[in-house]
Design a protein around this motif. Structure first.
Motif, PDB file in Angstrom:
ATOM      1  N   LEU A 467       0.857  -1.265  -0.125  1.00  0.00           N
ATOM      2  CA  LEU A 467      -0.263  -0.135  -0.128  1.00  0.00           C
ATOM      3  C   LEU A 467       0.687   1.157  -0.009  1.00  0.00           C
ATOM      4  CD1 LEU A 467      -2.633  -1.071   2.417  1.00  0.00           C
ATOM      5  CD2 LEU A 467      -2.792  -0.932  -0.011  1.00  0.00           C
ATOM      6  N   SER A 468       2.107   1.273   0.754  1.00  0.00           N
ATOM      7  CA  SER A 468       2.818   2.278   0.695  1.00  0.00           C
ATOM      8  C   SER A 468       3.395   2.552  -0.703  1.00  0.00           C
ATOM      9  CB  SER A 468       3.963   2.103   1.669  1.00  0.00           C
ATOM     10  OG  SER A 468       3.532   2.257   3.034  1.00  0.00           O
ATOM     11  N   TYR A 469       3.711   1.488  -1.502  1.00  0.00           N
ATOM     12  CA  TYR A 469       4.408   1.607  -2.839  1.00  0.00           C
ATOM     13  C   TYR A 469       3.347   2.041  -3.800  1.00  0.00           C
ATOM     14  CZ  TYR A 469       8.739  -0.905  -2.603  1.00  0.00           C
ATOM     15  OH  TYR A 469       9.937  -1.136  -2.165  1.00  0.00           O
ATOM     16  N   PHE A 470       1.950   1.697  -3.399  1.00  0.00           N
ATOM     17  CA  PHE A 470       0.875   2.373  -4.120  1.00  0.00           C
ATOM     18  C   PHE A 470       0.783   3.712  -3.931  1.00  0.00           C
ATOM     19  CE2 PHE A 470      -3.632   3.908  -3.867  1.00  0.00           C
ATOM     20  CZ  PHE A 470      -3.930   3.853  -5.391  1.00  0.00           C
ATOM     21  N   LEU A 471       0.828   4.474  -2.949  1.00  0.00           N
ATOM     22  CA  LEU A 471       0.760   6.024  -2.534  1.00  0.00           C
ATOM     23  C   LEU A 471       1.874   6.636  -3.325  1.00  0.00           C
ATOM     24  CD1 LEU A 471      -0.844   5.878   1.095  1.00  0.00           C
ATOM     25  CD2 LEU A 471      -1.897   6.680  -1.142  1.00  0.00           C
ATOM     26  N   GLU A 472       2.918   5.890  -3.226  1.00  0.00           N
ATOM     27  CA  GLU A 472       4.203   6.493  -3.743  1.00  0.00           C
ATOM     28  C   GLU A 472       4.237   6.495  -5.328  1.00  0.00           C
ATOM     29  OE1 GLU A 472       8.037   4.226  -3.376  1.00  0.00           O
ATOM     30  OE2 GLU A 472       8.656   5.961  -2.218  1.00  0.00           O
ATOM     31  N   ALA A 473       3.644   5.432  -5.900  1.00  0.00           N
ATOM     32  CA  ALA A 473       3.642   5.051  -7.430  1.00  0.00           C
ATOM     33  C   ALA A 473       2.833   6.165  -7.811  1.00  0.00           C
ATOM     34  CB  ALA A 473       3.359   3.613  -7.673  1.00  0.00           C
ATOM     35  N   ALA A 474       1.751   6.521  -7.030  1.00  0.00           N
ATOM     36  CA  ALA A 474       0.683   7.514  -7.818  1.00  0.00           C
ATOM     37  C   ALA A 474       1.651   8.963  -8.196  1.00  0.00           C
ATOM     38  CB  ALA A 474      -0.372   7.667  -6.763  1.00  0.00           C
ATOM     39  N   ILE A 475       2.410   9.086  -7.302  1.00  0.00           N
ATOM     40  CA  ILE A 475       3.195  10.596  -7.657  1.00  0.00           C
ATOM     41  C   ILE A 475       3.860  10.307  -8.908  1.00  0.00           C
ATOM     42  CG2 ILE A 475       5.132  12.059  -6.708  1.00  0.00           C
ATOM     43  CD1 ILE A 475       4.431  10.789  -3.959  1.00  0.00           C
ATOM     44  N   PHE A 476       4.445   9.211  -9.299  1.00  0.00           N
ATOM     45  CA  PHE A 476       5.645   9.122 -10.226  1.00  0.00           C
ATOM     46  C   PHE A 476       5.135   8.753 -11.775  1.00  0.00           C
ATOM     47  CE2 PHE A 476       7.849   8.822  -6.364  1.00  0.00           C
ATOM     48  CZ  PHE A 476       8.892   9.727  -6.447  1.00  0.00           C
ATOM     49  N   ASP A 477       3.881   7.936 -11.699  1.00  0.00           N
ATOM     50  CA  ASP A 477       3.754   7.265 -13.175  1.00  0.00           C
ATOM     51  C   ASP A 477       2.279   6.504 -13.129  1.00  0.00           C
ATOM     52  OD1 ASP A 477       3.783   5.243 -15.401  1.00  0.00           O
ATOM     53  OD2 ASP A 477       5.625   6.174 -15.753  1.00  0.00           O
ATOM     54  N   TYR A 478       1.463   7.121 -14.067  1.00  0.00           N
ATOM     55  CA  TYR A 478       0.107   6.597 -14.191  1.00  0.00           C
ATOM     56  C   TYR A 478       0.200   5.087 -14.596  1.00  0.00           C
ATOM     57  CZ  TYR A 478      -4.531   6.303 -16.166  1.00  0.00           C
ATOM     58  OH  TYR A 478      -6.006   5.810 -16.449  1.00  0.00           O
ATOM     59  N   SER A 479       1.116   4.789 -15.660  1.00  0.00           N
ATOM     60  CA  SER A 479       0.989   3.169 -16.076  1.00  0.00           C
ATOM     61  C   SER A 479       1.504   2.477 -14.630  1.00  0.00           C
ATOM     62  CB  SER A 479       2.074   3.042 -17.110  1.00  0.00           C
ATOM     63  OG  SER A 479       2.346   2.020 -17.560  1.00  0.00           O
ATOM     64  N   TYR A 480       2.801   3.093 -14.127  1.00  0.00           N
ATOM     65  CA  TYR A 480       3.209   2.354 -13.235  1.00  0.00           C
ATOM     66  C   TYR A 480       2.246   1.986 -11.962  1.00  0.00           C
ATOM     67  CZ  TYR A 480       6.393   1.866  -8.864  1.00  0.00           C
ATOM     68  OH  TYR A 480       6.954   1.460  -7.676  1.00  0.00           O
ATOM     69  N   VAL A 481       1.435   2.788 -11.642  1.00  0.00           N
ATOM     70  CA  VAL A 481       0.603   2.606 -10.408  1.00  0.00           C
ATOM     71  C   VAL A 481      -0.585   1.770 -10.832  1.00  0.00           C
ATOM     72  CG1 VAL A 481      -1.102   4.493 -10.863  1.00  0.00           C
ATOM     73  CG2 VAL A 481      -0.769   3.810  -8.621  1.00  0.00           C
ATOM     74  N   HIS A 482      -0.723   1.513 -12.108  1.00  0.00           N
ATOM     75  CA  HIS A 482      -1.899   0.750 -12.542  1.00  0.00           C
ATOM     76  C   HIS A 482      -1.315  -0.651 -12.562  1.00  0.00           C
ATOM     77  CE1 HIS A 482      -5.666   2.897 -13.559  1.00  0.00           C
ATOM     78  NE2 HIS A 482      -4.977   3.814 -13.447  1.00  0.00           N
ATOM     79  N   ARG A 483       0.081  -1.026 -13.060  1.00  0.00           N
ATOM     80  CA  ARG A 483       0.597  -2.101 -13.355  1.00  0.00           C
ATOM     81  C   ARG A 483       0.888  -2.643 -11.776  1.00  0.00           C
ATOM     82  NH1 ARG A 483       5.723  -1.707 -15.467  1.00  0.00           N
ATOM     83  NH2 ARG A 483       5.601   0.483 -15.520  1.00  0.00           N
ATOM     84  N   LEU A 484       1.212  -1.917 -10.713  1.00  0.00           N
ATOM     85  CA  LEU A 484       1.240  -2.189  -9.507  1.00  0.00           C
ATOM     86  C   LEU A 484      -0.008  -2.759  -8.767  1.00  0.00           C
ATOM     87  CD1 LEU A 484       3.159  -2.426  -6.915  1.00  0.00           C
ATOM     88  CD2 LEU A 484       2.529  -0.076  -6.471  1.00  0.00           C
ATOM     89  N   VAL A 485      -1.156  -1.996  -9.104  1.00  0.00           N
ATOM     90  CA  VAL A 485      -2.574  -2.483  -8.499  1.00  0.00           C
ATOM     91  C   VAL A 485      -2.831  -3.977  -9.247  1.00  0.00           C
ATOM     92  CG1 VAL A 485      -4.888  -1.674  -8.605  1.00  0.00           C
ATOM     93  CG2 VAL A 485      -3.329  -0.077  -7.903  1.00  0.00           C
ATOM     94  N   GLU A 486      -2.571  -4.036 -10.334  1.00  0.00           N
ATOM     95  CA  GLU A 486      -2.740  -5.125 -11.049  1.00  0.00           C
ATOM     96  C   GLU A 486      -1.955  -6.516 -10.297  1.00  0.00           C
ATOM     97  OE1 GLU A 486      -4.796  -7.940 -13.436  1.00  0.00           O
ATOM     98  OE2 GLU A 486      -5.126  -5.863 -13.184  1.00  0.00           O
ATOM     99  N   ALA A 487      -0.940  -6.133 -10.089  1.00  0.00           N
ATOM    100  CA  ALA A 487       0.115  -7.122  -9.416  1.00  0.00           C
ATOM    101  C   ALA A 487      -0.492  -7.390  -7.915  1.00  0.00           C
ATOM    102  CB  ALA A 487       1.424  -6.583  -9.297  1.00  0.00           C
TER     103      ALA A 487
END
Length: 565
Positions: A467-487
């Motif tokens: 969840l911490s990675y999710f909130l961090e990812a939202a700052i940096f990259d749209y594609s990254y955060v969606h791929r992380l949520v899918e994982a």
């Protein structure tokens, strides 16, 4: 015209695959008839939409289409989820056409400049926060429209439309300050707007002499960033679209009829279902399987899903006495038919990682055995090669990992821990400073896979980290955060986490709510994250900012400024 190429081993292999390919005769005939029609024939379709559940044979059908185009002496290019944004998709298609002797010179030269300048700016320690997430999209357009188009990219430090416009303006000003060439400034600020017309113009020059088929596979994973672009492209936003191009789009879901309403008359919709019994029997016959008891077992276990029919047929015994009771899963039967115990174990263990290559397999089986088993796995019908590695087919992998989890929970945990440490080690070897790491595509890939394996190892222990990675990812990259949520979703599905304890689906719904403007639902997601109580301080601050922004957008101003929780 495209010169006649000498016969290669790959050509011979394609022909043999054609001989084994069965069924889909109506879909193949439709494609052939359409391909042969004059470009201005009113019966001609310019978009083929292939759709159906996983394992039904969409990629196989697209390969059949591509082989037909190749055999006709025409041009074909292919893209899938390997590419993460629109410019990268255009570049891959252009590179494949160049390999066939047709260069997209104007586009390729400009794209090369784009990649060079983008890399320079992404790695610049002076880049504004959130800049790497915005680059690659249109960052010159500011205001609320930008916030809605790329919601997960924004660092919401301020809570009004003017502030959002100011931040986007800072990104644009940063580009203008770093680059002295005005054309390059626009290229970096609006890459899709600049590159797509060049891409189309170069395609037009080729299409004057050659017909072209462009294939977009696994569209269920790429539609979020490709759908709007393709619709705008085909509707003429970026210039004249050559009539000699056939756009073939394949995914689990049919193209949305509302979004694609303006192009309905151009689309041939091609739904795929499981084999009929006659088709499945014909396939087995071509694989030299004629014993009726063997055939009945395969039909029963596979439910005539093409990928499972192929897997079971590939390892089926000639001796019907080895069939036994037809009950049980397709995985059980497949493993029973593999004679070597070591191979049976490797087939299960190698399904644990979501992607596969020789090095990853070595983590599972040891360096001394990696080459031997990787060579074997690559030749199995359920392992598919893509540009970024090898992958188990989704349908087969799902059954494999479920079987593995049930068979040996302790070994399951050990293998996931081993793979998590492997990916975490790869992150360290990148040697990136923290400010640069989150923007790096390999760092993102390794993070996503390590999070996936940690959750599969011990969900209760590592969900806070995810969840911490999710909130961090939202700052940096749209594609990254969606791929992380899918994982995260993927791990929870395989661990069979109880619905009330699942975070992946909740995060996905929250992102969708932001994208569609349902900010009340988005605020509820952030509240759930905040109330969980195990976030680190920085993640909690980020969640509070996002919730305040969601409150503001849903007109709950009292909540937005923190007078009420």
């Amino acid at each position: 015209m495209n010169p006649k190429k000498p016969l290669s081993l790959q050509d011979i292999r394609k022909r043999r695959q054609e001989e084994v390919f069965v069924g889909r005769e109506s879909q193949v005939s439709l494609f052939r008839r359409n391909w042969s029609l004059p470009l201005d024939d009113y019966r001609r379709s310019y978009i083929f939409n292939v759709f159906g559940q996983g394992g039904v044979g969409k990629t196989s059908l697209l390969n059949r289409y591509r082989n037909y185009v190749d055999g006709d002496g025409s041009l074909a290019a292919w893209t899938d989820e390997t590419e993460k944004d629109v410019p990268a998709v255009m570049e891959r298609l252009a590179a494949q056409l160049e390999e066939q002797g047709y260069s997209l010179k104007s586009f390729s030269e400009r794209y090369k400049v784009y990649r060079q300048r983008r890399q320079e700016l992404e790695t610049d320690p002076e880049a504004p926060q959130g800049f790497a997430a915005a680059i690659g999209r249109t960052i010159a357009k500011v205001g609320l429209g930008l916030a809605k188009s790329t919601p997960a990219n924004l660092v919401v430090s301020f809570l009004d439309e003017d502030a959002l416009a100011t931040q986007a303006g800072e990104w644009a000003n940063y580009v203008a300050r770093k680059l002295t060439n005005k054309d390059e400034v626009r290229l970096l600020q609006e890459p899709i707007e600049v590159l797509t017309p060049l891409f189309l113009k170069d395609l037009q020059n080729i299409a004057d002499d050659e017909r072209i088929a462009l294939f977009f596979d696994t569209y269920e994973r790429t539609f979020q960033y490709l759908d709007g672009w393709l619709i705008n492209l085909i509707n003429g936003r970026y210039g004249s679209v050559p009539a000699g191009i056939l756009w073939v789009i394949a995914g689990r879901d049919e193209l949305d009829k509302n979004r694609w309403s303006s192009t309905q008359d151009l689309i041939a919709r091609v739904p795929l279902e499981s084999f009929s019994e006659d088709e499945a029997r014909l396939y087995l016959n071509r694989k030299d399987i004629s014993d009726e008891r063997v055939i009945e077992v395969i039909l029963n276990l596979s439910d005539k899903l093409p990928i499972l029919v192929a897997v079971l047929a590939d390892e089926s015994p000639d001796d019907p006495n080895r069939i036994g009771d037809p009950s049980g899963t397709a995985v059980d039967r497949f493993l029973k038919w593999v004679d070597e115990p070591e191979r049976r174990q490797v087939a299960l263990d190698a399904a644990i990682p979501r992607r596969l290559n020789r090095d990853i397999l070595a983590v599972l089986v040891g360096e001394e055995h990696a080459d031997k088993f990787f060579t074997w796995l690559k030749d199995t019908p359920f392992v598919q090669r893509r540009t970024d590695g090898w992958f188990y087919h989704d349908v087969v992998r799902t059954q494999m990992v479920r079987h593995k989890h049930q068979e040996s929970p302790q070994n399951w945990t050990e293998l996931h821990e081993r793979l998590a440490r492997y990916y975490e080690g790869l992150k360290e070897t990148l040697g990136l400073a923290e400010i640069k790491s989150h923007k790096h595509p390999l760092w993102q890939l390794y993070t996503i896979e390590s999070v996936y394996h940690r959750l599969c190892q011990a969900h209760h222990k590592y969900i806070s980290l995810a969840l911490s990675y999710f909130l961090e990812a939202a700052i940096f990259d749209y594609s990254y955060v969606h791929r992380l949520v899918e994982a995260i979703k993927h791990a929870e599905r395989e661990m069979e986490i109880a619905e009330g304890q699942q975070w992946g689906s909740r995060l996905e719904q929250g992102l969708k709510a932001i994208h569609t403007g349902e900010y009340k639902e988005a605020a509820e997601m952030y509240t759930a994250l905040i109330n969980r109580g195990s976030l680190d301080e920085q993640s909690r601050i980020t969640a509070l900012r996002w919730r305040a922004y969601s409150y503001l957008q849903s007109k709950r101003l009292v909540k937005a400024i923190g007078l009420h929780p």
